[in-house]
Design a protein around this motif. Structure first.
Motif, short mmCIF file in Angstrom:
data_model
loop_
_atom_site.label_atom_id
_atom_site.label_comp_id
_atom_site.label_asym_id
_atom_site.label_seq_id
_atom_site.Cartn_x
_atom_site.Cartn_y
_atom_site.Cartn_z
N ALA A 173 0.86 -1.18 0.00
CA ALA A 173 0.00 0.00 0.00
C ALA A 173 0.90 1.23 0.00
CB ALA A 173 -0.93 -0.02 1.21
N ASN A 174 0.31 2.40 0.05
CA ASN A 174 1.06 3.62 -0.23
C ASN A 174 2.16 3.93 0.78
OD1 ASN A 174 -0.27 4.17 -2.68
ND2 ASN A 174 -2.07 4.69 -1.49
N SER A 175 1.89 3.82 2.08
CA SER A 175 2.97 4.09 3.04
C SER A 175 4.05 3.00 2.92
CB SER A 175 2.44 4.20 4.47
OG SER A 175 1.83 3.00 4.89
N ASP A 176 3.64 1.78 2.63
CA ASP A 176 4.58 0.68 2.47
C ASP A 176 5.47 0.89 1.23
OD1 ASP A 176 5.29 -1.70 3.90
OD2 ASP A 176 4.47 -2.91 2.27
N ILE A 177 4.89 1.43 0.17
CA ILE A 177 5.67 1.75 -1.04
C ILE A 177 6.72 2.81 -0.72
CG2 ILE A 177 5.51 2.94 -3.28
CD1 ILE A 177 2.82 1.37 -3.63
N LEU A 178 6.34 3.83 0.06
CA LEU A 178 7.31 4.86 0.43
C LEU A 178 8.44 4.26 1.27
CD1 LEU A 178 4.97 7.90 1.18
CD2 LEU A 178 6.14 7.33 -0.96
N CYS A 179 8.10 3.30 2.13
CA CYS A 179 9.14 2.59 2.89
C CYS A 179 10.10 1.87 1.95
CB CYS A 179 8.51 1.56 3.81
SG CYS A 179 7.60 2.21 5.19
N ASP A 180 9.54 1.19 0.97
CA ASP A 180 10.38 0.44 0.03
C ASP A 180 11.29 1.36 -0.76
OD1 ASP A 180 9.24 -1.92 0.89
OD2 ASP A 180 7.82 -2.05 -0.78
N GLU A 181 10.79 2.54 -1.11
CA GLU A 181 11.63 3.50 -1.84
C GLU A 181 12.75 4.03 -0.94
OE1 GLU A 181 11.74 4.44 -5.21
OE2 GLU A 181 10.66 2.52 -5.14
N PHE A 182 12.43 4.31 0.31
CA PHE A 182 13.46 4.75 1.26
C PHE A 182 14.52 3.66 1.39
CE2 PHE A 182 14.47 7.75 4.71
CZ PHE A 182 15.45 7.03 5.38
N LEU A 183 14.07 2.42 1.56
CA LEU A 183 14.97 1.28 1.68
C LEU A 183 15.85 1.14 0.45
CD1 LEU A 183 14.24 -2.07 3.29
CD2 LEU A 183 15.07 -2.11 0.97
N ARG A 184 15.25 1.26 -0.72
CA ARG A 184 16.00 1.14 -1.98
C ARG A 184 17.08 2.21 -2.08
NH1 ARG A 184 15.53 2.63 -7.46
NH2 ARG A 184 13.74 3.99 -7.06
N GLY A 185 16.73 3.44 -1.72
CA GLY A 185 17.70 4.52 -1.75
C GLY A 185 18.83 4.29 -0.77
N ALA A 186 18.49 3.82 0.43
CA ALA A 186 19.50 3.56 1.46
C ALA A 186 20.45 2.45 1.02
CB ALA A 186 18.82 3.20 2.78
N GLU A 187 19.89 1.38 0.48
CA GLU A 187 20.75 0.28 0.02
C GLU A 187 21.63 0.71 -1.15
OE1 GLU A 187 18.33 -3.67 1.46
OE2 GLU A 187 17.96 -2.95 -0.59
N GLU A 188 21.08 1.53 -2.04
CA GLU A 188 21.87 2.02 -3.16
C GLU A 188 23.06 2.85 -2.67
OE1 GLU A 188 20.99 5.27 -6.43
OE2 GLU A 188 19.99 3.37 -6.95
N ALA A 189 22.88 3.53 -1.55
CA ALA A 189 23.95 4.35 -0.97
C ALA A 189 24.92 3.51 -0.13
CB ALA A 189 23.35 5.47 -0.12
N GLY A 190 24.68 2.22 -0.03
CA GLY A 190 25.60 1.34 0.67
C GLY A 190 25.27 1.08 2.13
N HIS A 191 24.08 1.45 2.54
CA HIS A 191 23.67 1.21 3.92
C HIS A 191 22.96 -0.14 4.04
CE1 HIS A 191 24.72 5.31 4.84
NE2 HIS A 191 23.90 5.74 3.89
N ARG A 192 22.91 -0.67 5.25
CA ARG A 192 22.13 -1.87 5.56
C ARG A 192 20.75 -1.40 5.98
NH1 ARG A 192 26.72 -1.96 8.03
NH2 ARG A 192 25.80 -1.55 10.08
N ALA A 193 19.73 -1.92 5.35
CA ALA A 193 18.37 -1.49 5.68
C ALA A 193 17.45 -2.70 5.78
CB ALA A 193 17.85 -0.51 4.63
N GLU A 194 16.55 -2.62 6.74
CA GLU A 194 15.56 -3.67 6.92
C GLU A 194 14.22 -3.04 7.23
OE1 GLU A 194 14.55 -7.52 9.77
OE2 GLU A 194 16.43 -6.45 10.06
#
Length: 177
Positions: free
Chosen positions: A16-37
């Motif tokens: 859902a929409n807030s979950d999608i925003l979470c996934d985008e935040f996670l994707r950006g963080a992982e792309e920057a080399g961070h560990r995200a869960e």
């Protein structure tokens, strides 16, 4: 330096929409080399706080035997916390409030973390600032620093947040951690 990021998604609906925003935040963080869960509260067994106050004398654990005890360790290990919820009556939902109440056993142990807030509202014309204020009431009890917010409004249907400016902002916030 790589950071450990913990995203708490209170969305009862997967993707859902807030979950999608979470996934985008996670994707950006992982792309920057961070560990995200991401933890989806709807997929965890978390009881309500009973107000027994046992944790006051024994900080760090709750006497209840549910999934929160494992989540405590993840919260304490995180450098960054992200709190995300759909907006219900201009605030976060009950799953997020239950999570917040259950942080009581470890709140005096939470130090030097950055926090981000995410909100998704079906209503399109009202601001979501009241939701962010609710998050701040909680985080003001912790030793954390607010670093950013992202919200999307006017989306009744799950999945509507994909490709929106808010999803791009969530990605950029994750990448900029």
């Amino acid at each position: 330096m790589s950071k450990n990021i913990l995203i708490i998604s209170a969305s009862p609906r997967k993707n859902a929409n807030s979950d999608i925003l979470c996934d985008e935040f996670l994707r950006g963080a992982e792309e920057a080399g961070h560990r995200a869960e991401k933890i989806r509260l709807a997929e965890r067994h978390i009881n309500y706080c009973t107000g027994c106050c046992t944790c006051v004398g024994k900080p760090g654990r709750c006497v209840q035997k549910d999934d929160m005890n494992a989540i405590y360790e993840q919260i304490l290990a995180a450098d960054v916390l992200v709190l995300a919820s759909p907006v219900y009556f201009r605030s976060f939902n009950g799953q997020m409030k239950t999570f917040m109440d259950r942080v009581c056993p470890i709140y005096p142990l939470i130090h030097d973390k950055d926090v981000y807030f995410i909100a998704a509202a079906a209503g399109g014309s009202f601001p979501v600032e009241s939701t962010f204020t609710g998050y701040r009431v909680f985080t003001d009890c912790l030793d954390v620093t607010e670093k950013g917010t992202v919200a999307v409004t006017g989306l009744w249907n799950a999945g509507g947040a994909k490709g929106t400016p808010a999803s791009k902002k969530a990605f950029e916030l994750g990448r900029s951690v």
